[in-house]
Scaffold this motif. Structure first.
Motif, PDB file in Angstrom:
ATOM      1  N   MET A   1       0.426 -14.414   4.139  1.00 44.73           N
ATOM      2  CA  MET A   1      -0.373 -13.693   3.178  1.00 44.73           C
ATOM      3  C   MET A   1      -0.371 -12.198   3.481  1.00 44.73           C
ATOM      4  SD  MET A   1      -4.262 -14.425   2.211  1.00 44.73           S
ATOM      5  CE  MET A   1      -5.229 -13.203   1.469  1.00 44.73           C
ATOM      6  N   GLY A   2      -0.448 -11.836   4.737  1.00 45.95           N
ATOM      7  CA  GLY A   2      -0.530 -10.431   5.098  1.00 45.95           C
ATOM      8  C   GLY A   2       0.739  -9.663   4.785  1.00 45.95           C
ATOM      9  N   LYS A   3       1.898 -10.278   5.066  1.00 54.06           N
ATOM     10  CA  LYS A   3       3.158  -9.571   4.827  1.00 54.06           C
ATOM     11  C   LYS A   3       3.403  -9.340   3.344  1.00 54.06           C
ATOM     12  CE  LYS A   3       6.300 -10.388   8.618  1.00 54.06           C
ATOM     13  NZ  LYS A   3       7.557 -11.001   9.008  1.00 54.06           N
ATOM     14  N   LYS A   4       3.156 -10.348   2.553  1.00 57.66           N
ATOM     15  CA  LYS A   4       3.422 -10.233   1.129  1.00 57.66           C
ATOM     16  C   LYS A   4       2.504  -9.193   0.485  1.00 57.66           C
ATOM     17  CE  LYS A   4       4.402 -13.099  -2.813  1.00 57.66           C
ATOM     18  NZ  LYS A   4       4.406 -14.445  -3.370  1.00 57.66           N
ATOM     19  N   ASP A   5       1.248  -9.180   0.863  1.00 57.40           N
ATOM     20  CA  ASP A   5       0.310  -8.209   0.304  1.00 57.40           C
ATOM     21  C   ASP A   5       0.651  -6.794   0.752  1.00 57.40           C
ATOM     22  OD1 ASP A   5      -1.067 -10.174  -1.002  1.00 57.40           O
ATOM     23  OD2 ASP A   5      -2.583 -10.420   0.583  1.00 57.40           O
ATOM     24  N   ALA A   6       1.055  -6.656   1.996  1.00 55.26           N
ATOM     25  CA  ALA A   6       1.358  -5.329   2.523  1.00 55.26           C
ATOM     26  C   ALA A   6       2.622  -4.758   1.890  1.00 55.26           C
ATOM     27  CB  ALA A   6       1.510  -5.390   4.039  1.00 55.26           C
ATOM     28  N   SER A   7       3.593  -5.601   1.596  1.00 54.42           N
ATOM     29  CA  SER A   7       4.841  -5.087   1.036  1.00 54.42           C
ATOM     30  C   SER A   7       4.711  -4.756  -0.447  1.00 54.42           C
ATOM     31  CB  SER A   7       5.974  -6.089   1.252  1.00 54.42           C
ATOM     32  OG  SER A   7       5.711  -7.262   0.508  1.00 54.42           O
ATOM     33  N   SER A   8       3.784  -5.394  -1.135  1.00 53.61           N
ATOM     34  CA  SER A   8       3.651  -5.129  -2.566  1.00 53.61           C
ATOM     35  C   SER A   8       2.928  -3.810  -2.836  1.00 53.61           C
ATOM     36  CB  SER A   8       2.922  -6.283  -3.258  1.00 53.61           C
ATOM     37  OG  SER A   8       1.586  -6.352  -2.786  1.00 53.61           O
ATOM     38  N   VAL A   9       2.114  -3.360  -1.898  1.00 54.47           N
ATOM     39  CA  VAL A   9       1.393  -2.107  -2.077  1.00 54.47           C
ATOM     40  C   VAL A   9       2.243  -0.979  -1.499  1.00 54.47           C
ATOM     41  CG1 VAL A   9      -0.686  -0.823  -1.494  1.00 54.47           C
ATOM     42  CG2 VAL A   9      -0.830  -3.274  -1.932  1.00 54.47           C
ATOM     43  N   LYS A  10       2.615  -0.038  -2.350  1.00 54.08           N
ATOM     44  CA  LYS A  10       3.428   1.090  -1.896  1.00 54.08           C
ATOM     45  C   LYS A  10       2.563   2.338  -1.840  1.00 54.08           C
ATOM     46  CE  LYS A  10       7.858  -0.511  -3.570  1.00 54.08           C
ATOM     47  NZ  LYS A  10       9.028  -0.213  -4.370  1.00 54.08           N
ATOM     48  N   LEU A  11       2.890   3.165  -0.899  1.00 56.88           N
ATOM     49  CA  LEU A  11       2.175   4.424  -0.781  1.00 56.88           C
ATOM     50  C   LEU A  11       2.547   5.337  -1.941  1.00 56.88           C
ATOM     51  CD1 LEU A  11       2.622   5.106   3.029  1.00 56.88           C
ATOM     52  CD2 LEU A  11       0.567   4.321   1.870  1.00 56.88           C
ATOM     53  N   PRO A  12       1.630   6.175  -2.382  1.00 56.67           N
ATOM     54  CA  PRO A  12       1.957   7.113  -3.467  1.00 56.67           C
ATOM     55  C   PRO A  12       3.105   8.050  -3.097  1.00 56.67           C
ATOM     56  CG  PRO A  12      -0.408   7.060  -3.086  1.00 56.67           C
ATOM     57  CD  PRO A  12       0.221   6.228  -2.016  1.00 56.67           C
ATOM     58  N   VAL A  13       3.208   8.362  -1.814  1.00 55.91           N
ATOM     59  CA  VAL A  13       4.287   9.254  -1.377  1.00 55.91           C
ATOM     60  C   VAL A  13       5.637   8.584  -1.589  1.00 55.91           C
ATOM     61  CG1 VAL A  13       5.262  10.436   0.617  1.00 55.91           C
ATOM     62  CG2 VAL A  13       2.797  10.392   0.289  1.00 55.91           C
ATOM     63  N   ASP A  14       5.728   7.305  -1.241  1.00 58.37           N
ATOM     64  CA  ASP A  14       6.986   6.587  -1.426  1.00 58.37           C
ATOM     65  C   ASP A  14       7.346   6.477  -2.904  1.00 58.37           C
ATOM     66  OD1 ASP A  14       7.312   6.240   1.285  1.00 58.37           O
ATOM     67  OD2 ASP A  14       6.271   4.295   1.306  1.00 58.37           O
ATOM     68  N   GLN A  15       6.355   6.236  -3.742  1.00 55.92           N
ATOM     69  CA  GLN A  15       6.609   6.164  -5.179  1.00 55.92           C
ATOM     70  C   GLN A  15       7.097   7.512  -5.706  1.00 55.92           C
ATOM     71  OE1 GLN A  15       2.898   4.831  -6.782  1.00 55.92           O
ATOM     72  NE2 GLN A  15       3.220   2.690  -6.204  1.00 55.92           N
ATOM     73  N   TYR A  16       6.506   8.585  -5.209  1.00 63.76           N
ATOM     74  CA  TYR A  16       6.902   9.928  -5.643  1.00 63.76           C
ATOM     75  C   TYR A  16       8.337  10.223  -5.217  1.00 63.76           C
ATOM     76  CZ  TYR A  16       6.964  15.018  -5.946  1.00 63.76           C
ATOM     77  OH  TYR A  16       7.291  16.308  -6.230  1.00 63.76           O
ATOM     78  N   ARG A  17       8.659   9.874  -3.976  1.00 66.72           N
ATOM     79  CA  ARG A  17      10.026  10.105  -3.490  1.00 66.72           C
ATOM     80  C   ARG A  17      11.045   9.309  -4.302  1.00 66.72           C
ATOM     81  NH1 ARG A  17       8.594   9.677   2.907  1.00 66.72           N
ATOM     82  NH2 ARG A  17       7.728  11.764   3.125  1.00 66.72           N
ATOM     83  N   LYS A  18      10.701   8.091  -4.630  1.00 70.37           N
ATOM     84  CA  LYS A  18      11.605   7.263  -5.426  1.00 70.37           C
ATOM     85  C   LYS A  18      11.812   7.873  -6.810  1.00 70.37           C
ATOM     86  CE  LYS A  18      12.345   2.485  -6.800  1.00 70.37           C
ATOM     87  NZ  LYS A  18      11.801   1.125  -6.800  1.00 70.37           N
ATOM     88  N   GLN A  19      10.736   8.390  -7.387  1.00 72.10           N
ATOM     89  CA  GLN A  19      10.825   9.012  -8.706  1.00 72.10           C
ATOM     90  C   GLN A  19      11.693  10.270  -8.653  1.00 72.10           C
ATOM     91  OE1 GLN A  19       7.062  10.355 -10.166  1.00 72.10           O
ATOM     92  NE2 GLN A  19       7.782  10.602 -12.258  1.00 72.10           N
ATOM     93  N   ILE A  20      11.510  11.072  -7.620  1.00 72.47           N
ATOM     94  CA  ILE A  20      12.320  12.287  -7.462  1.00 72.47           C
ATOM     95  C   ILE A  20      13.787  11.923  -7.269  1.00 72.47           C
ATOM     96  CG2 ILE A  20      12.731  14.289  -5.960  1.00 72.47           C
ATOM     97  CD1 ILE A  20      10.295  14.583  -7.720  1.00 72.47           C
ATOM     98  N   GLY A  21      14.045  10.877  -6.493  1.00 69.00           N
ATOM     99  CA  GLY A  21      15.421  10.434  -6.284  1.00 69.00           C
ATOM    100  C   GLY A  21      16.080  10.011  -7.581  1.00 69.00           C
TER     101      GLY A  21
END
Length: 84
Positions: A1-21
Motif C-alpha cells: 500500500m505504501g509504495k503504490k500511494d507514494a509513487s502515484s503522488v508526484k511533487l509539483p517540481v517534478d510535474q513542472y520539469r516534465k512540462q518544461i521538457g
C-alpha cells in the motif's frame, strides 16, 4: 500500500520539469541552439555588479593617492613658509 500511494503522488517540481521538457521537444534545433547560446553568454558575461565594484575600487585608490600627495605637498609648503 505504501509504495503504490507514494509513487502515484508526484511533487509539483517534478510535474513542472516534465512540462518544461515537453515544451523543449516542440522547439526546433535553431531555437534550442539560440537559447543555449544566450544562456552561455549570460553566464560568461561580467555582471554590472562586478564592473561597478572595479570602478569603485579604482576611484578609491586614486583618491588615496591624491590625498597622500596632497598632504605631503601641503606640509612641505607650510615648512617653506615658516623658514622665510
Amino acid at each position: 500500500m505504501g509504495k503504490k500511494d507514494a509513487s502515484s503522488v508526484k511533487l509539483p517540481v517534478d510535474q513542472y520539469r516534465k512540462q518544461i521538457g515537453k515544451q523543449d521537444y516542440k522547439k526546433t534545433k535553431p531555437v534550442l541552439r539560440a537559447t543555449r547560446l544566450k544562456a552561455e553568454a549570460k553566464r560568461s558575461a561580467p555582471g554590472i555588479r562586478d564592473i561597478i565594484l572595479v570602478i569603485v575600487a579604482v576611484l578609491l585608490f586614486l583618491l588615496g593617492v591624491y590625498a597622500f600627495f596632497y598632504l605631503n605637498l601641503s606640509t612641505e609648503l607650510d615648512l617653506d613658509v615658516d623658514m622665510d
